[in-house]
Design a protein around this motif. Sequence first.
Motif, PDB file in Angstrom:
ATOM      1  N   LEU A  35       0.699  -1.298  -0.034  1.00  0.00           N
ATOM      2  CA  LEU A  35       0.102   0.049   0.005  1.00  0.00           C
ATOM      3  C   LEU A  35       0.898   1.263   0.049  1.00  0.00           C
ATOM      4  CD1 LEU A  35      -2.696  -1.096   2.791  1.00  0.00           C
ATOM      5  CD2 LEU A  35      -2.952  -0.986   0.190  1.00  0.00           C
ATOM      6  N   TYR A  39      -2.258   0.535   6.308  1.00  0.00           N
ATOM      7  CA  TYR A  39      -3.179   0.653   7.397  1.00  0.00           C
ATOM      8  C   TYR A  39      -2.703   0.877   8.788  1.00  0.00           C
ATOM      9  CZ  TYR A  39      -6.741  -1.183  10.653  1.00  0.00           C
ATOM     10  OH  TYR A  39      -7.533  -1.469  11.453  1.00  0.00           O
ATOM     11  N   ARG A  48       1.505  -2.445   5.587  1.00  0.00           N
ATOM     12  CA  ARG A  48       1.607  -2.015   4.228  1.00  0.00           C
ATOM     13  C   ARG A  48       1.600  -3.116   3.266  1.00  0.00           C
ATOM     14  NH1 ARG A  48       5.206   2.105   5.928  1.00  0.00           N
ATOM     15  NH2 ARG A  48       4.273   4.178   5.534  1.00  0.00           N
ATOM     16  N   VAL A  99     -11.064  -2.309   6.033  1.00  0.00           N
ATOM     17  CA  VAL A  99     -10.844  -1.540   4.930  1.00  0.00           C
ATOM     18  C   VAL A  99     -11.668  -0.144   4.995  1.00  0.00           C
ATOM     19  CG1 VAL A  99     -12.099  -1.591   2.400  1.00  0.00           C
ATOM     20  CG2 VAL A  99     -11.057  -3.609   3.591  1.00  0.00           C
ATOM     21  N   LEU A 102      -8.997   2.407   6.145  1.00  0.00           N
ATOM     22  CA  LEU A 102      -7.816   2.713   5.158  1.00  0.00           C
ATOM     23  C   LEU A 102      -7.871   4.154   4.778  1.00  0.00           C
ATOM     24  CD1 LEU A 102      -7.873  -0.487   2.825  1.00  0.00           C
ATOM     25  CD2 LEU A 102      -6.236   0.240   4.334  1.00  0.00           C
ATOM     26  N   ASP A 106      -5.137   4.636  -0.209  1.00  0.00           N
ATOM     27  CA  ASP A 106      -4.808   3.146  -0.130  1.00  0.00           C
ATOM     28  C   ASP A 106      -6.015   2.131  -0.718  1.00  0.00           C
ATOM     29  OD1 ASP A 106      -2.400   3.266   0.727  1.00  0.00           O
ATOM     30  OD2 ASP A 106      -3.148   3.228   2.986  1.00  0.00           O
TER      31      ASP A 106
END
Length: 149
Positions: A35, A39, A48, A99, A102, A106
Amino acid sequence: MRRTIATPSAAEPGAAAADRAGQVDTLQTEFAFELPRGYVDDSGTVHRAGVMRLATARDELVPLRDDRVRENSAYLSVVLISRVLVRLGSIEDVHPGIVEDLFASDLAFLQDFYRRINAEGHTRAAVTCPSCQESFAVDLSGGGRLGES
């Protein structure tokens, strides 16, 4: 980490893998990524590196029955991405709540990555050099951050 599955060659329908003198085609089903930002969990750890698997028809159908998606169609990508993420850093149970947390960049990265591996079947892209006009393939899953070459 890339998971692959041995499959019979399309050029030889019905032929068993052993009958082709050791020649086996493989289907890559998991793709590593990194990423751009990462996160950040409750303890402050940044995650990542991750792995996304190919989506199944069920992965694309089940979220349509989710009440959150019915109320807000934009939530579809959150549920869908959470279904296909195998791992994010040390987190192996990736759920919609993760999610949701994030960074927007990302999430956009993961949406694009999802499209590339599921629509094209790989993370390679055909490109043309703007200077010499030579065509070649580039692997986009190299794990580098956005903007790096």
